[in-house]
Design an enzyme around this catalytic site. Sequence first.
Site, PDB file in Angstrom:
ATOM      1  N   GLY A 150     -61.529 -75.142 -26.807  1.00  5.93           N
ATOM      2  CA  GLY A 150     -62.161 -75.192 -28.123  1.00  5.93           C
ATOM      3  C   GLY A 150     -62.492 -76.588 -28.617  1.00  5.93           C
ATOM      4  O   GLY A 150     -62.799 -76.780 -29.793  1.00  5.93           O
TER       5      GLY A 150
ATOM      6  N   ASN B 152     -62.863 -64.302 -23.579  1.00  4.07           N
ATOM      7  CA  ASN B 152     -61.697 -64.111 -24.445  1.00  4.07           C
ATOM      8  C   ASN B 152     -62.197 -64.209 -25.880  1.00  4.07           C
ATOM      9  O   ASN B 152     -62.485 -65.301 -26.364  1.00  4.07           O
ATOM     10  CB  ASN B 152     -60.662 -65.206 -24.135  1.00  4.07           C
ATOM     11  CG  ASN B 152     -59.491 -65.175 -25.097  1.00  4.07           C
ATOM     12  OD1 ASN B 152     -59.336 -64.228 -25.874  1.00  4.07           O
ATOM     13  ND2 ASN B 152     -58.670 -66.209 -25.051  1.00  4.07           N
ATOM     14  N   TRP B 153     -62.290 -63.040 -26.529  1.00  4.17           N
ATOM     15  CA  TRP B 153     -62.857 -63.039 -27.890  1.00  4.17           C
ATOM     16  C   TRP B 153     -61.832 -63.512 -28.918  1.00  4.17           C
ATOM     17  O   TRP B 153     -62.170 -63.706 -30.074  1.00  4.17           O
ATOM     18  CB  TRP B 153     -63.356 -61.630 -28.248  1.00  4.17           C
ATOM     19  CG  TRP B 153     -64.534 -61.159 -27.441  1.00  4.17           C
ATOM     20  CD1 TRP B 153     -65.155 -61.805 -26.407  1.00  4.17           C
ATOM     21  CD2 TRP B 153     -65.252 -59.925 -27.606  1.00  4.17           C
ATOM     22  NE1 TRP B 153     -66.203 -61.052 -25.923  1.00  4.17           N
ATOM     23  CE2 TRP B 153     -66.289 -59.892 -26.638  1.00  4.17           C
ATOM     24  CE3 TRP B 153     -65.128 -58.836 -28.470  1.00  4.17           C
ATOM     25  CZ2 TRP B 153     -67.181 -58.821 -26.520  1.00  4.17           C
ATOM     26  CZ3 TRP B 153     -66.017 -57.752 -28.357  1.00  4.17           C
ATOM     27  CH2 TRP B 153     -67.033 -57.756 -27.394  1.00  4.17           C
ATOM     28  N   LYS B 154     -60.591 -63.660 -28.500  1.00  4.65           N
ATOM     29  CA  LYS B 154     -59.510 -64.084 -29.408  1.00  4.65           C
ATOM     30  C   LYS B 154     -59.481 -63.179 -30.650  1.00  4.65           C
ATOM     31  O   LYS B 154     -59.835 -62.022 -30.562  1.00  4.65           O
ATOM     32  CB  LYS B 154     -59.668 -65.566 -29.767  1.00  4.65           C
ATOM     33  CG  LYS B 154     -59.832 -66.451 -28.531  1.00  4.65           C
ATOM     34  CD  LYS B 154     -59.618 -67.892 -28.832  1.00  4.65           C
ATOM     35  CE  LYS B 154     -59.961 -68.713 -27.602  1.00  4.65           C
ATOM     36  NZ  LYS B 154     -59.519 -70.094 -27.694  1.00  4.65           N
TER      37      LYS B 154
ATOM     38  N   GLU C 130     -52.455 -70.444 -26.406  1.00  6.15           N
ATOM     39  CA  GLU C 130     -52.270 -70.146 -27.837  1.00  6.15           C
ATOM     40  C   GLU C 130     -51.072 -69.236 -28.037  1.00  6.15           C
ATOM     41  O   GLU C 130     -50.374 -69.325 -29.042  1.00  6.15           O
ATOM     42  CB  GLU C 130     -53.564 -69.540 -28.405  1.00  6.15           C
ATOM     43  CG  GLU C 130     -54.638 -70.616 -28.563  1.00  6.15           C
ATOM     44  CD  GLU C 130     -56.067 -70.117 -28.494  1.00  6.15           C
ATOM     45  OE1 GLU C 130     -56.296 -68.891 -28.604  1.00  6.15           O
ATOM     46  OE2 GLU C 130     -56.970 -70.962 -28.328  1.00  6.15           O
TER      47      GLU C 130
ATOM     48  N   HIS D 272     -51.702 -67.160 -22.310  1.00  2.78           N
ATOM     49  CA  HIS D 272     -52.694 -68.083 -22.877  1.00  2.78           C
ATOM     50  C   HIS D 272     -51.946 -69.162 -23.669  1.00  2.78           C
ATOM     51  O   HIS D 272     -50.931 -68.882 -24.293  1.00  2.78           O
ATOM     52  CB  HIS D 272     -53.661 -67.313 -23.788  1.00  2.78           C
ATOM     53  CG  HIS D 272     -54.837 -68.129 -24.207  1.00  2.78           C
ATOM     54  ND1 HIS D 272     -54.759 -69.089 -25.194  1.00  2.78           N
ATOM     55  CD2 HIS D 272     -56.111 -68.155 -23.754  1.00  2.78           C
ATOM     56  CE1 HIS D 272     -55.938 -69.671 -25.334  1.00  2.78           C
ATOM     57  NE2 HIS D 272     -56.777 -69.124 -24.464  1.00  2.78           N
TER      58      HIS D 272
ATOM     59  N   GLY E 252     -63.917 -68.880 -24.046  1.00  2.00           N
ATOM     60  CA  GLY E 252     -63.560 -68.498 -25.405  1.00  2.00           C
ATOM     61  C   GLY E 252     -64.788 -68.482 -26.294  1.00  2.00           C
ATOM     62  O   GLY E 252     -65.537 -67.516 -26.330  1.00  2.00           O
ATOM     63  N   GLY E 253     -65.015 -69.579 -26.991  1.00  2.52           N
ATOM     64  CA  GLY E 253     -66.084 -69.658 -27.985  1.00  2.52           C
ATOM     65  C   GLY E 253     -67.438 -69.155 -27.504  1.00  2.52           C
ATOM     66  O   GLY E 253     -68.106 -68.383 -28.208  1.00  2.52           O
TER      67      GLY E 253
ATOM     68  N   GLU F  20     -56.361 -73.621 -17.615  1.00  2.00           N
ATOM     69  CA  GLU F  20     -56.935 -73.956 -18.908  1.00  2.00           C
ATOM     70  C   GLU F  20     -56.183 -75.145 -19.500  1.00  2.00           C
ATOM     71  O   GLU F  20     -55.143 -74.977 -20.153  1.00  2.00           O
ATOM     72  CB  GLU F  20     -56.801 -72.766 -19.867  1.00  2.00           C
ATOM     73  CG  GLU F  20     -57.552 -71.530 -19.432  1.00  2.00           C
ATOM     74  CD  GLU F  20     -57.971 -70.696 -20.632  1.00  2.00           C
ATOM     75  OE1 GLU F  20     -59.172 -70.426 -20.738  1.00  2.00           O
ATOM     76  OE2 GLU F  20     -57.118 -70.356 -21.456  1.00  2.00           O
TER      77      GLU F  20
ATOM     78  N   SER G 134     -63.756 -74.982 -22.905  1.00  2.00           N
ATOM     79  CA  SER G 134     -65.073 -75.512 -23.290  1.00  2.00           C
ATOM     80  C   SER G 134     -66.149 -75.294 -22.233  1.00  2.00           C
ATOM     81  O   SER G 134     -67.006 -76.156 -22.027  1.00  2.00           O
ATOM     82  CB  SER G 134     -64.960 -76.996 -23.665  1.00  2.00           C
ATOM     83  OG  SER G 134     -64.121 -77.145 -24.800  1.00  2.00           O
TER      84      SER G 134
HETATM   85  C1  PEP Z   1     -59.884 -69.974 -24.137  1.00  2.00           C
HETATM   86  O1  PEP Z   1     -59.340 -69.924 -25.223  1.00  2.00           O
HETATM   87  O2  PEP Z   1     -59.464 -69.266 -23.198  1.00  2.00           O
HETATM   88  C2  PEP Z   1     -61.007 -70.880 -23.972  1.00  2.00           C
HETATM   89  C3  PEP Z   1     -61.314 -71.265 -22.775  1.00  2.00           C
HETATM   90  O3  PEP Z   1     -61.655 -71.278 -25.115  1.00  2.00           O
HETATM   91  P1  PEP Z   1     -62.997 -72.162 -25.206  1.00  2.00           P
HETATM   92  O4  PEP Z   1     -63.945 -71.664 -24.160  1.00  2.00           O
HETATM   93  O5  PEP Z   1     -63.502 -71.931 -26.590  1.00  2.00           O
HETATM   94  O6  PEP Z   1     -62.589 -73.567 -24.952  1.00  2.00           O
END
Ligand code: PEP
Length: 248
Positions: A172, A10-12, A98, A96, A231-232, A166, A210
Amino acid sequence: MTRRVLIAGNWKMNLLRAEGEALAAALAAKFTANGSADMLVCPPATLIAPVAAMLEGSMIAVGGQDCHMKESGAHTGDVAAAMIGDLGGSHVIVGHSERRADHGETDATVKAKAEAALAAGLIPIVCVGETEAERDAGKAEAVVETQIRGSLPEGATETGVVIAYEPVWAIGTGRTPTTDDIAAMHDHMRTVAASMLGGAGELRLLYGGSVKPGNAAEILGLADVDGALVGGASLKAEDFLAIAAAAG
Ligand code: PEP
Protein backbone atom coordinates in the site's frame (compact mmCIF):
# COMPACT_ATOMS: atom_id res chain seq x y z
CA MET A 1 7.55 -28.43 -15.02
CA THR A 2 5.11 -25.62 -15.73
CA ARG A 3 3.77 -23.31 -13.11
CA ARG A 4 0.69 -21.37 -14.12
CA VAL A 5 0.70 -17.75 -13.07
CA LEU A 6 -1.79 -16.86 -10.33
CA ILE A 7 -3.08 -13.31 -10.11
CA ALA A 8 -4.84 -13.00 -6.76
CA GLY A 9 -6.76 -9.96 -5.54
CA ASN A 10 -7.05 -9.13 -1.85
CA TRP A 11 -10.00 -6.78 -1.48
CA LYS A 12 -9.29 -6.38 2.25
CA MET A 13 -12.09 -4.66 4.24
CA ASN A 14 -13.54 -2.87 1.26
CA LEU A 15 -16.74 -2.82 -0.78
CA LEU A 16 -20.38 -3.26 0.05
CA ARG A 17 -22.42 -5.91 -1.69
CA ALA A 18 -23.45 -3.93 -4.78
CA GLU A 19 -19.90 -2.69 -5.29
CA GLY A 20 -18.41 -6.17 -4.90
CA GLU A 21 -20.93 -7.65 -7.31
CA ALA A 22 -20.22 -4.92 -9.84
CA LEU A 23 -16.48 -5.50 -9.61
CA ALA A 24 -16.91 -9.27 -9.95
CA ALA A 25 -19.22 -8.79 -12.94
CA ALA A 26 -16.73 -6.47 -14.62
CA LEU A 27 -13.93 -8.98 -14.14
CA ALA A 28 -16.03 -11.92 -15.30
CA ALA A 29 -17.08 -10.05 -18.42
CA LYS A 30 -13.52 -9.36 -19.50
CA PHE A 31 -11.27 -12.09 -18.11
CA THR A 32 -10.77 -14.98 -20.43
CA ALA A 33 -8.15 -17.56 -19.62
CA ASN A 34 -5.14 -16.46 -21.59
CA GLY A 35 -3.52 -19.83 -21.39
CA SER A 36 -1.05 -19.07 -18.67
CA ALA A 37 -2.75 -17.13 -15.87
CA ASP A 38 -5.29 -18.07 -13.23
CA MET A 39 -7.29 -15.33 -11.54
CA LEU A 40 -8.54 -15.35 -7.94
CA VAL A 41 -10.38 -12.73 -5.92
CA CYS A 42 -10.54 -12.71 -2.12
CA PRO A 43 -13.41 -10.47 -1.02
CA PRO A 44 -14.35 -9.86 2.60
CA ALA A 45 -16.13 -12.87 4.14
CA THR A 46 -19.50 -11.12 3.79
CA LEU A 47 -19.13 -11.03 0.01
CA ILE A 48 -17.79 -14.50 -0.74
CA ALA A 49 -21.25 -15.90 -1.53
CA PRO A 50 -22.52 -13.09 -3.78
CA VAL A 51 -19.17 -12.78 -5.54
CA ALA A 52 -19.02 -16.55 -6.08
CA ALA A 53 -22.50 -16.35 -7.59
CA MET A 54 -21.42 -13.55 -9.96
CA LEU A 55 -18.32 -15.52 -10.97
CA GLU A 56 -20.08 -18.80 -11.62
CA GLY A 57 -19.22 -20.04 -15.08
CA SER A 58 -16.29 -17.62 -15.36
CA MET A 59 -12.60 -18.49 -15.22
CA ILE A 60 -12.17 -16.60 -11.93
CA ALA A 61 -11.89 -18.35 -8.57
CA VAL A 62 -12.89 -16.94 -5.20
CA GLY A 63 -11.23 -17.24 -1.80
CA GLY A 64 -11.16 -15.92 1.74
CA GLN A 65 -8.78 -13.49 3.43
CA ASP A 66 -8.38 -15.45 6.65
CA CYS A 67 -9.76 -18.49 8.45
CA HIS A 68 -9.79 -19.79 12.00
CA MET A 69 -7.48 -22.63 12.98
CA LYS A 70 -10.34 -24.66 14.46
CA GLU A 71 -12.97 -26.54 12.52
CA SER A 72 -15.90 -24.98 14.40
CA GLY A 73 -16.89 -23.87 17.87
CA ALA A 74 -17.11 -20.94 20.24
CA HIS A 75 -15.07 -18.36 18.32
CA THR A 76 -17.31 -15.35 17.96
CA GLY A 77 -16.77 -13.40 14.78
CA ASP A 78 -14.42 -15.91 13.21
CA VAL A 79 -14.84 -17.88 10.00
CA ALA A 80 -13.88 -21.54 9.59
CA ALA A 81 -12.09 -22.74 6.48
CA ALA A 82 -14.94 -25.13 5.66
CA MET A 83 -17.35 -22.16 5.67
CA ILE A 84 -15.29 -20.53 2.92
CA GLY A 85 -15.34 -23.76 0.93
CA ASP A 86 -19.06 -24.07 1.53
CA LEU A 87 -19.61 -20.74 -0.24
CA GLY A 88 -17.55 -21.78 -3.24
CA GLY A 89 -14.11 -20.66 -2.11
CA SER A 90 -11.04 -22.58 -3.25
CA HIS A 91 -8.25 -20.60 -1.57
CA VAL A 92 -7.67 -18.66 1.62
CA ILE A 93 -5.00 -16.10 2.47
CA VAL A 94 -3.34 -16.78 5.83
CA GLY A 95 -0.71 -14.77 7.69
CA HIS A 96 -1.16 -11.50 5.83
CA SER A 97 1.05 -8.91 7.53
CA GLU A 98 -2.03 -6.89 8.47
CA ARG A 99 -3.32 -9.90 10.43
CA ARG A 100 0.10 -10.57 11.91
CA ALA A 101 0.22 -6.90 13.04
CA ASP A 102 -3.43 -6.23 13.95
CA HIS A 103 -4.21 -9.61 15.53
CA GLY A 104 -0.82 -10.68 16.85
CA GLU A 105 -0.69 -13.72 14.59
CA THR A 106 2.54 -15.67 14.96
CA ASP A 107 4.08 -18.19 12.59
CA ALA A 108 2.52 -20.93 14.74
CA THR A 109 -0.94 -19.36 14.36
CA VAL A 110 -0.46 -19.02 10.63
CA LYS A 111 0.68 -22.64 10.35
CA ALA A 112 -2.38 -23.86 12.28
CA LYS A 113 -4.66 -21.80 10.03
CA ALA A 114 -2.97 -23.15 6.92
CA GLU A 115 -3.45 -26.68 8.24
CA ALA A 116 -7.14 -25.95 8.86
CA ALA A 117 -7.39 -24.72 5.28
CA LEU A 118 -5.81 -27.91 3.93
CA ALA A 119 -8.12 -30.04 6.08
CA ALA A 120 -11.09 -28.21 4.56
CA GLY A 121 -9.83 -28.78 1.03
CA LEU A 122 -8.70 -25.20 0.45
CA ILE A 123 -5.36 -24.01 -0.87
CA PRO A 124 -3.74 -21.70 1.69
CA ILE A 125 -1.83 -18.67 0.41
CA VAL A 126 0.76 -18.25 3.15
CA CYS A 127 2.07 -14.68 3.39
CA VAL A 128 5.57 -13.83 4.54
CA GLY A 129 7.68 -10.69 4.35
CA GLU A 130 10.13 -8.51 6.21
CA THR A 131 9.69 -5.05 7.70
CA GLU A 132 11.70 -2.14 6.41
CA ALA A 133 13.94 -2.19 9.50
CA GLU A 134 14.65 -5.88 8.92
CA ARG A 135 15.58 -5.24 5.29
CA ASP A 136 17.77 -2.28 6.24
CA ALA A 137 19.53 -4.52 8.77
CA GLY A 138 20.29 -7.06 6.03
CA LYS A 139 17.99 -9.63 7.62
CA ALA A 140 15.26 -9.90 4.98
CA GLU A 141 16.13 -13.39 3.73
CA ALA A 142 16.64 -14.75 7.24
CA VAL A 143 13.31 -13.32 8.43
CA VAL A 144 11.42 -14.73 5.47
CA GLU A 145 13.12 -18.12 5.87
CA THR A 146 12.08 -18.25 9.54
CA GLN A 147 8.51 -17.34 8.59
CA ILE A 148 8.35 -20.03 5.91
CA ARG A 149 9.80 -22.67 8.22
CA GLY A 150 7.32 -21.70 10.94
CA SER A 151 4.22 -21.10 8.84
CA LEU A 152 4.13 -23.80 6.15
CA PRO A 153 1.52 -26.39 7.10
CA GLU A 154 2.30 -30.02 7.82
CA GLY A 155 1.14 -32.13 4.93
CA ALA A 156 1.63 -29.37 2.39
CA THR A 157 2.41 -30.40 -1.15
CA GLU A 158 3.96 -28.30 -3.89
CA THR A 159 0.64 -27.79 -5.62
CA GLY A 160 -1.50 -27.68 -2.47
CA VAL A 161 -0.06 -24.48 -1.05
CA VAL A 162 1.00 -21.06 -2.36
CA ILE A 163 3.50 -18.73 -0.72
CA ALA A 164 3.25 -14.96 -1.15
CA TYR A 165 6.28 -12.77 -0.50
CA GLU A 166 4.94 -9.43 0.67
CA PRO A 167 7.52 -7.04 2.12
CA VAL A 168 5.56 -5.17 4.80
CA TRP A 169 7.02 -1.84 3.72
CA ALA A 170 5.84 -2.31 0.14
CA ILE A 171 2.18 -2.93 0.96
CA GLY A 172 0.00 0.00 0.00
CA THR A 173 2.97 2.38 -0.17
CA GLY A 174 3.70 2.53 -3.89
CA ARG A 175 7.22 1.28 -3.14
CA THR A 176 8.61 -2.04 -4.29
CA PRO A 177 11.92 -3.83 -3.84
CA THR A 178 14.24 -3.79 -6.83
CA THR A 179 13.68 -6.61 -9.29
CA ASP A 180 17.06 -8.00 -8.23
CA ASP A 181 15.89 -8.10 -4.62
CA ILE A 182 12.58 -9.77 -5.54
CA ALA A 183 14.40 -12.31 -7.70
CA ALA A 184 16.93 -13.10 -4.97
CA MET A 185 14.20 -13.49 -2.36
CA HIS A 186 12.07 -15.78 -4.54
CA ASP A 187 15.11 -17.90 -5.36
CA HIS A 188 15.83 -18.23 -1.64
CA MET A 189 12.18 -18.99 -0.85
CA ARG A 190 12.10 -21.80 -3.39
CA THR A 191 15.25 -23.31 -1.91
CA VAL A 192 13.82 -23.14 1.62
CA ALA A 193 10.46 -24.56 0.56
CA ALA A 194 12.13 -27.34 -1.41
CA SER A 195 14.01 -28.43 1.69
CA MET A 196 10.68 -28.73 3.51
CA LEU A 197 8.49 -30.19 0.78
CA GLY A 198 11.05 -32.42 -0.88
CA GLY A 199 10.93 -30.28 -4.01
CA ALA A 200 9.45 -26.96 -5.07
CA GLY A 201 9.49 -26.99 -8.86
CA GLU A 202 5.69 -26.93 -8.92
CA LEU A 203 5.20 -24.54 -5.99
CA ARG A 204 3.72 -21.16 -6.86
CA LEU A 205 5.48 -18.17 -5.32
CA LEU A 206 3.61 -14.85 -5.57
CA TYR A 207 5.00 -11.37 -5.10
CA GLY A 208 2.78 -8.80 -3.35
CA GLY A 209 3.28 -5.15 -2.47
CA SER A 210 2.27 -2.21 -4.68
CA VAL A 211 1.84 -4.28 -7.84
CA LYS A 212 0.27 -2.02 -10.48
CA PRO A 213 -0.33 -2.23 -14.22
CA GLY A 214 2.86 -0.21 -14.72
CA ASN A 215 5.23 -2.59 -12.91
CA ALA A 216 3.44 -5.93 -13.32
CA ALA A 217 5.19 -7.09 -16.50
CA GLU A 218 8.65 -6.51 -15.06
CA ILE A 219 7.85 -8.28 -11.78
CA LEU A 220 5.92 -11.15 -13.36
CA GLY A 221 8.72 -11.64 -15.85
CA LEU A 222 11.14 -12.73 -13.11
CA ALA A 223 12.01 -16.41 -13.21
CA ASP A 224 10.79 -17.45 -9.77
CA VAL A 225 7.77 -15.14 -9.58
CA ASP A 226 4.67 -17.16 -10.38
CA GLY A 227 2.08 -14.49 -9.89
CA ALA A 228 1.01 -11.58 -7.76
CA LEU A 229 -1.05 -10.89 -4.67
CA VAL A 230 -2.63 -7.52 -5.36
CA GLY A 231 -4.33 -5.23 -2.84
CA GLY A 232 -5.25 -1.72 -3.94
CA ALA A 233 -5.09 -2.34 -7.67
CA SER A 234 -7.44 -5.34 -7.38
CA LEU A 235 -10.30 -2.98 -6.50
CA LYS A 236 -10.36 -1.52 -10.01
CA ALA A 237 -11.37 -4.01 -12.69
CA GLU A 238 -9.35 -2.23 -15.35
CA ASP A 239 -6.15 -2.30 -13.28
CA PHE A 240 -6.55 -5.88 -12.11
CA LEU A 241 -7.25 -7.06 -15.66
CA ALA A 242 -4.20 -5.16 -16.91
CA ILE A 243 -2.04 -6.89 -14.29
CA ALA A 244 -3.38 -10.26 -15.40
CA ALA A 245 -2.76 -9.35 -19.03
CA ALA A 246 0.84 -8.49 -18.14
CA ALA A 247 1.31 -12.13 -17.16
CA GLY A 248 1.40 -12.89 -20.87
C1 PEP B 1 -1.71 -6.74 0.01
O1 PEP B 1 -2.22 -6.18 0.97
O2 PEP B 1 -1.70 -7.98 -0.06
C2 PEP B 1 -1.10 -5.91 -1.01
C3 PEP B 1 -0.20 -6.44 -1.78
O3 PEP B 1 -1.51 -4.60 -1.08
P1 PEP B 1 -1.10 -3.52 -2.20
O4 PEP B 1 -1.14 -4.19 -3.53
O5 PEP B 1 -2.13 -2.45 -2.07
O6 PEP B 1 0.27 -3.06 -1.85
